[in-house]
Design an enzyme around this catalytic site. Structure first.
Site, PDB file in Angstrom:
ATOM      1  N   LYS A  35      22.215   3.906-117.010  1.00 46.46           N
ATOM      2  CA  LYS A  35      21.350   2.905-116.732  1.00 46.46           C
ATOM      3  C   LYS A  35      20.241   2.818-117.212  1.00 46.46           C
ATOM      4  O   LYS A  35      19.784   1.630-117.693  1.00 46.46           O
ATOM      5  CB  LYS A  35      21.029   3.311-115.047  1.00 46.46           C
ATOM      6  CG  LYS A  35      20.620   2.291-114.205  1.00 46.46           C
ATOM      7  CD  LYS A  35      20.154   2.833-112.742  1.00 46.46           C
ATOM      8  CE  LYS A  35      21.473   3.186-112.080  1.00 46.46           C
ATOM      9  NZ  LYS A  35      21.488   3.971-110.892  1.00 46.46           N
ATOM     10  N   ARG A 105      15.657   5.888-109.382  1.00 44.71           N
ATOM     11  CA  ARG A 105      16.823   5.697-109.284  1.00 44.71           C
ATOM     12  C   ARG A 105      17.623   6.609-110.320  1.00 44.71           C
ATOM     13  O   ARG A 105      17.154   7.073-111.168  1.00 44.71           O
ATOM     14  CB  ARG A 105      17.554   4.414-110.079  1.00 44.71           C
ATOM     15  CG  ARG A 105      16.481   3.084-109.558  1.00 44.71           C
ATOM     16  CD  ARG A 105      16.799   2.091-110.448  1.00 44.71           C
ATOM     17  NE  ARG A 105      18.014   1.452-110.187  1.00 44.71           N
ATOM     18  CZ  ARG A 105      18.369   0.514-111.033  1.00 44.71           C
ATOM     19  NH1 ARG A 105      17.814  -0.289-111.852  1.00 44.71           N
ATOM     20  NH2 ARG A 105      19.575  -0.261-110.918  1.00 44.71           N
ATOM     21  N   GLY A 114      28.218   5.890-106.322  1.00 44.62           N
ATOM     22  CA  GLY A 114      27.827   6.450-105.342  1.00 44.62           C
ATOM     23  C   GLY A 114      27.597   8.041-104.989  1.00 44.62           C
ATOM     24  O   GLY A 114      27.469   8.386-104.242  1.00 44.62           O
ATOM     25  N   MET A 116      24.938   9.942-106.537  1.00 41.40           N
ATOM     26  CA  MET A 116      23.710  10.236-106.427  1.00 41.40           C
ATOM     27  C   MET A 116      22.779   9.032-105.967  1.00 41.40           C
ATOM     28  O   MET A 116      23.436   7.953-105.704  1.00 41.40           O
ATOM     29  CB  MET A 116      23.274  10.813-107.905  1.00 41.40           C
ATOM     30  CG  MET A 116      23.758  12.058-108.116  1.00 41.40           C
ATOM     31  SD  MET A 116      23.543  12.541-109.812  1.00 41.40           S
ATOM     32  CE  MET A 116      23.899  11.020-110.930  1.00 41.40           C
ATOM     33  N   ARG A 360      26.356  -2.901-117.186  1.00 45.90           N
ATOM     34  CA  ARG A 360      27.437  -1.859-117.834  1.00 45.90           C
ATOM     35  C   ARG A 360      28.543  -2.338-117.997  1.00 45.90           C
ATOM     36  O   ARG A 360      28.767  -3.379-117.255  1.00 45.90           O
ATOM     37  CB  ARG A 360      27.320  -0.787-116.888  1.00 45.90           C
ATOM     38  CG  ARG A 360      27.828  -0.937-115.505  1.00 45.90           C
ATOM     39  CD  ARG A 360      27.855   0.250-114.625  1.00 45.90           C
ATOM     40  NE  ARG A 360      28.212  -0.209-113.142  1.00 45.90           N
ATOM     41  CZ  ARG A 360      27.660   0.321-112.118  1.00 45.90           C
ATOM     42  NH1 ARG A 360      27.265   1.623-112.239  1.00 45.90           N
ATOM     43  NH2 ARG A 360      27.898  -0.165-110.769  1.00 45.90           N
ATOM     44  N   HIS A 484      56.308  20.310-108.038  1.00 48.54           N
ATOM     45  CA  HIS A 484      57.466  19.983-108.960  1.00 48.54           C
ATOM     46  C   HIS A 484      57.912  18.561-108.829  1.00 48.54           C
ATOM     47  O   HIS A 484      58.018  17.691-109.943  1.00 48.54           O
ATOM     48  CB  HIS A 484      58.802  20.613-108.278  1.00 48.54           C
ATOM     49  CG  HIS A 484      59.890  20.591-108.964  1.00 48.54           C
ATOM     50  ND1 HIS A 484      60.785  19.510-108.644  1.00 48.54           N
ATOM     51  CD2 HIS A 484      60.553  21.252-110.132  1.00 48.54           C
ATOM     52  CE1 HIS A 484      61.869  19.953-109.555  1.00 48.54           C
ATOM     53  NE2 HIS A 484      61.542  20.563-110.541  1.00 48.54           N
ATOM     54  N   GLU A 774      62.919  24.744-130.227  1.00 53.76           N
ATOM     55  CA  GLU A 774      62.117  24.759-129.135  1.00 53.76           C
ATOM     56  C   GLU A 774      62.032  26.370-128.673  1.00 53.76           C
ATOM     57  O   GLU A 774      61.708  26.884-127.851  1.00 53.76           O
ATOM     58  CB  GLU A 774      62.812  24.249-128.252  1.00 53.76           C
ATOM     59  CG  GLU A 774      64.500  24.611-128.251  1.00 53.76           C
ATOM     60  CD  GLU A 774      65.476  23.826-126.998  1.00 53.76           C
ATOM     61  OE1 GLU A 774      64.918  23.360-126.203  1.00 53.76           O
ATOM     62  OE2 GLU A 774      66.583  23.480-127.467  1.00 53.76           O
ATOM     63  N   SER A 793      63.700  18.124-134.121  1.00 61.38           N
ATOM     64  CA  SER A 793      63.032  17.518-133.064  1.00 61.38           C
ATOM     65  C   SER A 793      62.553  18.601-131.936  1.00 61.38           C
ATOM     66  O   SER A 793      63.000  19.237-131.803  1.00 61.38           O
ATOM     67  CB  SER A 793      63.909  16.679-132.472  1.00 61.38           C
ATOM     68  OG  SER A 793      63.590  16.223-131.135  1.00 61.38           O
ATOM     69  N   GLY A 795      61.327  20.399-129.111  1.00 62.45           N
ATOM     70  CA  GLY A 795      61.642  20.026-127.695  1.00 62.45           C
ATOM     71  C   GLY A 795      60.289  20.957-127.073  1.00 62.45           C
ATOM     72  O   GLY A 795      60.249  21.926-126.624  1.00 62.45           O
ATOM     73  N   CYS A 860      60.296  15.560-128.708  1.00 63.35           N
ATOM     74  CA  CYS A 860      61.196  14.664-127.733  1.00 63.35           C
ATOM     75  C   CYS A 860      60.731  15.305-126.125  1.00 63.35           C
ATOM     76  O   CYS A 860      61.505  15.071-125.371  1.00 63.35           O
ATOM     77  CB  CYS A 860      62.448  14.909-128.165  1.00 63.35           C
ATOM     78  SG  CYS A 860      63.182  16.653-128.011  1.00 63.35           S
ATOM     79  N   TYR A 880      57.876  10.676-135.640  1.00 66.03           N
ATOM     80  CA  TYR A 880      57.969   9.869-134.481  1.00 66.03           C
ATOM     81  C   TYR A 880      57.787  10.835-133.323  1.00 66.03           C
ATOM     82  O   TYR A 880      57.676  11.940-133.270  1.00 66.03           O
ATOM     83  CB  TYR A 880      59.456   9.069-134.221  1.00 66.03           C
ATOM     84  CG  TYR A 880      60.686  10.092-134.017  1.00 66.03           C
ATOM     85  CD1 TYR A 880      60.961  10.602-132.567  1.00 66.03           C
ATOM     86  CD2 TYR A 880      61.140  10.785-135.064  1.00 66.03           C
ATOM     87  CE1 TYR A 880      61.978  11.606-132.679  1.00 66.03           C
ATOM     88  CE2 TYR A 880      62.309  11.677-134.859  1.00 66.03           C
ATOM     89  CZ  TYR A 880      62.515  11.949-133.553  1.00 66.03           C
ATOM     90  OH  TYR A 880      63.319  12.933-133.310  1.00 66.03           O
TER      91      TYR A 880
HETATM   92  P1  ADP Z   1      23.579   2.596-108.139  1.00 63.34           P
HETATM   93  O1  ADP Z   1      23.467   3.568-109.253  1.00 63.34           O
HETATM   94  O2  ADP Z   1      23.977   3.337-106.873  1.00 63.34           O
HETATM   95  O3  ADP Z   1      23.797   1.460-108.208  1.00 63.34           O
HETATM   96  P2  ADP Z   1      20.906   1.849-108.473  1.00 63.34           P
HETATM   97  O4  ADP Z   1      19.979   2.715-108.967  1.00 63.34           O
HETATM   98  O5  ADP Z   1      21.559   0.838-109.291  1.00 63.34           O
HETATM   99  O6  ADP Z   1      21.808   2.815-107.764  1.00 63.34           O
HETATM  100  O7  ADP Z   1      20.276   0.892-107.137  1.00 63.34           O
HETATM  101  C1  ADP Z   1      20.810   0.268-106.279  1.00 63.34           C
HETATM  102  C2  ADP Z   1      20.250  -1.120-105.879  1.00 63.34           C
HETATM  103  O8  ADP Z   1      18.845  -1.017-105.675  1.00 63.34           O
HETATM  104  C3  ADP Z   1      20.234  -1.863-107.049  1.00 63.34           C
HETATM  105  O9  ADP Z   1      21.403  -2.614-107.397  1.00 63.34           O
HETATM  106  C4  ADP Z   1      19.187  -2.979-106.535  1.00 63.34           C
HETATM  107  O10 ADP Z   1      19.389  -3.840-105.751  1.00 63.34           O
HETATM  108  C5  ADP Z   1      18.043  -2.143-105.752  1.00 63.34           C
HETATM  109  N1  ADP Z   1      17.095  -1.523-106.874  1.00 63.34           N
HETATM  110  C6  ADP Z   1      16.971  -0.742-107.520  1.00 63.34           C
HETATM  111  N2  ADP Z   1      15.836  -0.867-108.379  1.00 63.34           N
HETATM  112  C7  ADP Z   1      15.028  -1.829-107.749  1.00 63.34           C
HETATM  113  C8  ADP Z   1      13.960  -2.397-108.176  1.00 63.34           C
HETATM  114  N3  ADP Z   1      13.092  -2.069-109.244  1.00 63.34           N
HETATM  115  N4  ADP Z   1      13.563  -3.399-107.497  1.00 63.34           N
HETATM  116  C9  ADP Z   1      14.413  -3.936-106.721  1.00 63.34           C
HETATM  117  N5  ADP Z   1      15.705  -3.598-106.363  1.00 63.34           N
HETATM  118  C10 ADP Z   1      15.998  -2.296-107.036  1.00 63.34           C
HETATM  119 MG    MG Z   2      23.434   0.143-109.498  1.00 62.72          MG
HETATM  120 MG    MG Z   3      65.656  22.626-123.829  1.00 66.98          MG
END
Ligand code: ADP
Ligand code: MG
Ligand code: MG
Length: 905
Positions: A35, A105, A114, A116, A360, A484, A774, A793, A795, A860, A880
């Protein structure tokens, strides 16, 4: 600005971004996290990024090395960066007259969605909220303040979400209010008083009023979240090293909740589900980031084209804010062009002005990955090589099996919603339709009669291999992703759902039940191994499309790879699939499966039970024409591609009945006395069949068996050659060789048989004789063995078992613990163990080549379809790899990537 630069050679912990410039850039992901690095890059590109600074991952590493203490100098750097941010924004942190609010952030090197947390609107307290109210309106100020208290209490102070939800619901009910948007500033003020009281009551101290205390609280919370249980588990599952650490981004807030000209949203530059080049995404007016995902309000589509595909009547951003939309599209196009990949972006609109908050490379399905890569090559954004390197070969698995229509496709086609009987683990991808069968032998028999069967078992064992192979798909009630059933099904390319623990299977009554519903043997079900669903009835499957974009991509792969790719196949069906998927021959044709068929097994058994060579020869004579016709069909399908055919490998007891009931049946059918049969079965019992009387040892003790098989191969080749169109290329493979002498004896037998057949028929075909490596001894003796072998080959299934001393079928019991303790990072039956098995492969290849420079080398084992193992084979100089037919395209792509990586060095 540019704190980092000013401090020269000293360790720098903090990197600023914003105002058209930045200390870092996209190449610094390791230090700044994904980020932070991309925020810096966007700032440098001149895109509208709210200014801020990134506290590097090195701080996180130092924090954990010192028992959660911050490195010297960090505080001063943060203070300086904050002062610079105040100057740049013209606002003061904690200044009621003109307050600067920030977001804090997390952001690691690899995205951990989701895992952290983020805190928004930080820097608010009673005085600042009042000040903000005077500047921007009190509804907005107190809405922001309550959001901050909620988030901070949850993320930093560790209070449960429910507590605050409860307070809010309670208040709304008492005041007769319905939606959050119905609350005015005074309402929010009243709620805030209650929130703060709850904090005081839970923690015994007040909610922090000092913005700097808030800031450090949030920074620590982000660093601490790196070691939260869910983050630790996520890293384990995704192979992310613990010592990478996370960065912390502190950024000036922009407000999407400032009224009707403000908004927040997320967008993808292409459709991540199918790769189509439409502007995809959603947004909310008058909202902050977390509202889009929280599901309280339903976001509207970004573009008209997206609204059209959804059939949504909501007003797209394109119509609601045309100017902003146009700017956003330009930015998106610029980003995609800059990163040369599909982007997943987060943005906010504050009072009609667009701000970029994140970009990203977007996650995508396999189908989208293929389409995007091929489209981008056509658009000349990337080269063919880059397109090939973009894809994850294992992801292709999703595309190579028949599948059930997606819920959307099903709805469009007017189909009924799927009737899901039970859900288990998605152990092996692909979908299949068939009749329920509970017994492996029965599965085998019915499949032999052309029925599609689904084998349903509590769990599977090595005794079920035959039935699993015969079944279209496998379902188990017990066992995980490395059970298994799961491992074997993946190797065979059979869809599999395992661990469907709600299934109550009653084998005796021939039925299973789930939550009050009962299904009987013979009932038709559809299984989807990609999602783990078992559904009632037959769903019309969609066949994989190997042409179009996919075919084009594969043709690029074929241009650059050096390794050839073959398939392990022994039935006409598997051989046909292999050829369709681009196999350049068969790398392993196991002949024993051919012996198991219903009309053959009596002859096999009477051969085994004969007391003398004469009796055995009589029985073998019955098998000869059947085996010959198998080979003829395979040679025809292969159309001149080579086929490595392995002579009989398993110990003979596998062909005899085990249980009393089976023994009685066989005795009756074959006219042999049951006691006699039991005695012979007992004689043949092996204490460790893997190390017993099998492979070439059978050929040494009963040469007539191998002689018959060799004759069947050569007669088949001659017959097909006589048809005049094709030139079969048999490669006869002797299994389980440990010494040069074994191979020399058996090669002489094969050569003699070939000459006899050629003389009898007056037709000669080219053939070779080689061996499977083998056993470790064979690998070490490769220099000697190569005198008699035209090819090796490897195995690698058995070579892994014999080298590591681990039985594949029993490994499930301890491999989990082994991987948790880091003894084996990867399952050695999936990814070739390079230190042991790989070393032996290299030694054997080198010694074999020294004796016979032109010796052909391949593997193989199931490893032939594992991308990391394919790369190993490329580097080890093999000719191969051979894998299950469904994995052939994966191996082709992996071989191409290995060649590209190699030439890049
Ligand atoms: P995650 O990695 O879970 O997506 P983010 O750090 O991207 O968390 O933050 C989640 C949301 O918080 C962002 O998509 C944005 O909408 C909001 N946010 C983060 N920083 C700012 C900021 N400086 N101003 C306004 N909204 C923000
Ligand atoms: Mg985000
Ligand atoms: Mg065998």
């Amino acid at each position: 600005m540019a704190e980092a630069a000013r401090k020269g050679a000293e360790q720098t912990w903090v990197y600023a971004f914003g105002g058209g410039t930045a200390d870092g850039d996209a190449s610094m992901k390791n230090l700044l996290g994904g980020k932070g690095a991309n925020l810096a890059e966007m700032a440098k590109l001149g895109l509208p990024v709210p200014p801020g600074f990134t506290i590097s991952t090195a701080v996180c590493v130092a924090y954990y090395q010192t028992g959660r203490a911050y490195p010297a100098g960090l505080e001063a750097e943060v203070n300086a960066a904050l002062a610079a941010l105040e100057r740049q924004s013209g606002k003061g942190f904690g200044d009621p007259a003109n307050p600067l609010l920030v977001s804090v952030r997390s952001g690691a090197r690899a995205s951990m969605p989701g895992m952290m947390d983020t805190v928004l609107n930080l820097g608010l307290n009673e005085a600042v909220a009042e000040g903000l109210a005077r500047l921007a309106g009190d509804r907005f100020a107190y809405d922001s303040y309550r959001r901050f208290i909620q988030m901070y209490s949850n993320v930093v102070l560790g209070l449960g979400h429910d507590e605050f939800e409860h307070i809010l619901d309670d208040y709304k009910e008492r005041e007769g209010l319905d939606l959050d948007t119905d609350l005015n500033a005074d309402n929010w003020k009243a709620v805030i008083v209650r929130y703060k009281a709850a904090v005081q009551k839970e923690l015994g101290r007040p909610f922090p009023e000092d913005p700097r205390e808030q800031l450090w609280g949030a920074i620590s919370a982000v660093f601490n979240s790196w070691m939260s249980d869910r983050a630790i588990i996520y890293r384990k599952l995704n192979d992310i090293p613990e010592d990478w650490g996370t960065a912390v981004n502190v950024q000036a807030m922009v407000f999407g909740n400032l009224g009707e000209t403000s908004a927040t949203g997320v967008a993808f530059t292409r459709d991540p589900s199918n790769g189509q080049a439409i502007f995809y995404g959603e947004y909310l007016i008058n909202a902050q980031g977390e509202d889009v995902v929280a599901g309280i309000r339903t976001p509207a589509p970004i573009s008209r084209e997206r609204a059209a595909t959804l059939g949504s009547g909501d007003k797209p951003l394109e119509d609601a804010m045309p100017e902003v939309y146009k700017q956003l599209r330009d930015v998106a196009a610029k980003l995609e062009h800059h990163y040369k990949d599909m982007q997943d972006i987060e943005f906010t609109v504050e009072a009609g002005r667009l701000y970029m908050l994140q970009t990203r490379n977007g996650k995508r399905t396999a189908a989208a990955a293929v389409k995007i890569a091929v489209d981008m090559v056509r658009e000349k954004l990337i080269s063919e090589k880059e397109g090939l390197l973009r894809l994850d070969p294992s992801q292709l698995d999703q595309l190579l099996h028949p599948r059930i229509p997606s819920d959307d496709e099903n709805k469009k086609a007017g189909g009924k919603p799927y009737d899901v009987i039970v859900k288990g683990l998605p152990a092996s991808p692909g979908a299949a339709v068939g009749k329920v069968v509970f017994d492996s032998d029965e599965a085998f028999l019915l499949a032999g009669k052309g029925e599609d069967v689904i084998l349903v078992r509590v769990e599977t064992s090595p005794d079920d291999i035959k039935g699993m192979h015969a079944a279209r798909a496998i379902v188990t009630a017990r066992g995980g992703m490395t059970s298994h059933a799961a491992v074997v099904a993946r190797g065979m390319g059979r869809p599999c759902v395992c661990g469907a623990s709600d299934l109550k299977i009653d084998v005796a009554r021939g039925e299973f039940s789930v939550r009050g519903r009962t299904f009987k043997k013979g009932d038709t079900v559809t299984i989807d191994g990609g999602t783990g669903r078992v559904m009632a009835g037959a769903i019309a499957l969609i066949k994989p499309d190997l042409s179009g974009d996919f075919g084009e991509l594969m043709s690029w792969a074929d241009k650059v790879r050096r390794l050839k790719v073959r398939a392990n196949a022994e039935t006409p069906l598997d051989t046909r699939t292999a050829v369709e998927f681009g196999a350049e021959g068969i790398g392993l044709c196991r002949t024993e499966h051919m012996f198991f068929e219903e009309e053959r097994i009596p002859a096999v058994r009477s051969m085994i039970l004969s007391n003398d060579e004469k009796g055995r020869r009589e029985a073998l004579a019955k098998l000869l024409p059947m085996q010959r016709s198998d080979f003829e069909e395979i040679f025809r399908i292969l159309e001149g591609r080579p086929a490595t055919i392995r002579l009989l490998d398993p110990p003979l007891h596998e062909f005899l009945p085990h249980t009393d009931e089976d023994i009685a049946n066989v005795a009756k059918a074959s006219g042999i006395n049951a006691d006699e049969l039991r005695r012979r079965a007992h004689d043949l019992h092996e204490s460790n069949p893997m190390l017993g009387h099998r492979g070439c040892r059978l050929g040494i003790t009963y040469p007539e068996i191998y002689e018959m098989q060799a004759r069947a191969i050569f007669e088949a080749a001659v017959n097909v050659a006589k048809e005049g169109k094709l030139k079969p290329v048999p490669e006869v493979m002797i299994p389980l060789v440990a010494t040069q002498r074994e191979l020399a004896i058996l090669k002489a037998l094969v050569d003699e048989t070939a000459n006899t057949v050629f003389k009898e028929t007056g037709v000669t075909v080219d053939y070779t004789v080689g061996t499977m490596i083998e056993l470790p001894r064979a690998a070490l003796q490769a220099g000697e063995i190569a005198h008699s072998a035209a090819f090796f080959s490897f195995g690698t299934n058995d070579l892994t078992q014999t080298t590591l001393g681990i039985s594949r079928d029993d490994a499930g019991r301890f491999l989990q613990a082994y991987s948790e303790k880091g003894i084996y990072e990867k399952d050695p039956f999936v990814t070739l163990d390079q230190e042991g098995v790989g070393e032996l492969v290299k030694i054997a290849a080198e010694r074999g080549k020294r004796t016979r420079p032109g010796i052909k080398l391949g593997i193989c084992g199931e490893h032939g379809g594992d991308p990391a193992s394919v790369e190993f084979c490329h580097r080890a100089g093999l000719d191969y790899v051979s894998c299950s037919p469904y994995r052939v395209p994966i191996a082709r792509l992996a071989a191409a990537q290995a060649a590209l990586k190699d030439s890049a060095k």
